[in-house]
Write a protein that holds these residues in place. Structure first.
Motif, PDB file in Angstrom:
ATOM      1  N   ARG A  93      65.438  41.652  67.396  1.00  0.00           N
ATOM      2  CA  ARG A  93      66.885  42.308  67.639  1.00  0.00           C
ATOM      3  C   ARG A  93      67.295  42.437  66.162  1.00  0.00           C
ATOM      4  N   THR A  94      67.979  43.688  65.797  1.00  0.00           N
ATOM      5  CA  THR A  94      68.503  43.960  64.565  1.00  0.00           C
ATOM      6  C   THR A  94      69.926  44.307  64.532  1.00  0.00           C
ATOM      7  N   PRO A  95      71.004  43.543  64.480  1.00  0.00           N
ATOM      8  CA  PRO A  95      72.318  43.887  64.410  1.00  0.00           C
ATOM      9  C   PRO A  95      72.680  45.149  63.563  1.00  0.00           C
ATOM     10  N   ASN A 126      76.228  47.078  62.305  1.00  0.00           N
ATOM     11  CA  ASN A 126      77.509  46.682  62.089  1.00  0.00           C
ATOM     12  C   ASN A 126      78.040  47.365  60.835  1.00  0.00           C
ATOM     13  N   TYR A 175      80.725  40.072  68.646  1.00  0.00           N
ATOM     14  CA  TYR A 175      79.884  40.742  69.136  1.00  0.00           C
ATOM     15  C   TYR A 175      79.602  41.839  68.056  1.00  0.00           C
ATOM     16  N   ASN A 176      78.254  42.421  68.268  1.00  0.00           N
ATOM     17  CA  ASN A 176      77.823  43.432  67.386  1.00  0.00           C
ATOM     18  C   ASN A 176      78.253  44.658  67.940  1.00  0.00           C
ATOM     19  N   GLU A 220      72.833  47.039  68.349  1.00  0.00           N
ATOM     20  CA  GLU A 220      71.533  46.357  68.146  1.00  0.00           C
ATOM     21  C   GLU A 220      70.343  47.437  68.313  1.00  0.00           C
ATOM     22  N   THR A 272      71.565  42.228  76.232  1.00  0.00           N
ATOM     23  CA  THR A 272      71.560  43.279  75.085  1.00  0.00           C
ATOM     24  C   THR A 272      72.741  44.137  75.199  1.00  0.00           C
ATOM     25  N   PRO A 305      75.800  40.204  71.603  1.00  0.00           N
ATOM     26  CA  PRO A 305      75.462  41.456  72.050  1.00  0.00           C
ATOM     27  C   PRO A 305      76.594  42.374  72.081  1.00  0.00           C
TER      28      PRO A 305
END
Length: 207
Positions: free
Chosen positions: A79-81, A83, A93-94, A97, A152, A182
């Motif tokens: 998982r890659t945020p 932002n 939260y992001n 993702e 997710t 998430p």
């Protein structure tokens, strides 16, 4: 004809007529070519498990070991945020993702303050309803062999957005300890399906 067939351990054909030399030669060449196919196929691409297969059995074993190795490699979801702005991180939260190597995807129905018998709980208590809604989300996740860390996306519906946001520390407690943030959407609605309910949570998850 008999000589060509017996070389491969097969019984002679039932026809009493003796085939011509040309037919015998063609049959032998075809069977010789078919016998060489497995060796050629396996020698072109050695198995990743380290064996050098000379038989169908060992080649099948290598294939199974190779599939198990590929399955293990595919189990770890990354998982890659995303932002472009940092302000949402303060709210837990992001903005987005990127999911890589996800195997299973779970879509949860909206969960609210409903007990196991389908009865609404905590009338007029936003915090109590949010707590139980989160418990129910986690129960669905656990039933699928997942947890809150696998979520997710969250979509939250509230009949009173201001009151709901006053209790969002519950989300931070649940997800923060897992290092999960998430993407989330909070929507104000006039009512939910069952009148005493004030908040409902939809979730999607993957592993």
């Amino acid at each position: 004809m008999t000589e060509g067939v017996q070389a491969h351990g097969q019984a002679p054909l039932c026809s009493p007529n003796k085939p011509s030399p040309r037919q015998t030669e063609d049959f032998s060449q075809k069977n010789r070519h078919a016998a060489e196919i497995p060796k050629r196929r396996f020698r072109k691409k050695p198995a990743r498990c380290g064996f050098t297969p000379d038989t169908t059995l060992s080649a099948g074993l290598c294939f199974l070991l190779d599939c198990e190795q590929r399955d293990e490699e595919a189990q770890a979801m990354k998982r890659t945020p995303v932002n472009p702005w940092p302000w949402s991180l303060k709210l837990g939260y992001n903005q987005g993702e990127i999911l890589q190597a996800a195997n299973r995807h779970l879509i949860c129905a909206g969960q609210s303050a409903i007990d196991a018998e389908g009865n609404p709980q905590h009338p007029g208590d936003m915090r109590g309803q949010l707590q139980l809604a989160l418990d129910n989300v986690e129960a669905v996740l656990n039933a699928a062999g997942m947890g809150l860390a696998n979520v997710t996306k969250l979509t939250i519906f509230a009949t009173d957005v201001d009151a709901a946001m006053q209790h969002f520390d519950l989300l931070g407690i649940r997800f923060g300890r897992l290092g999960a943030a998430p993407p989330m959407t909070l929507l104000g609605v006039t009512r939910l399906a069952i009148l005493p309910l004030m908040i409902e949570i939809e979730a999607t998850a993957a592993d």
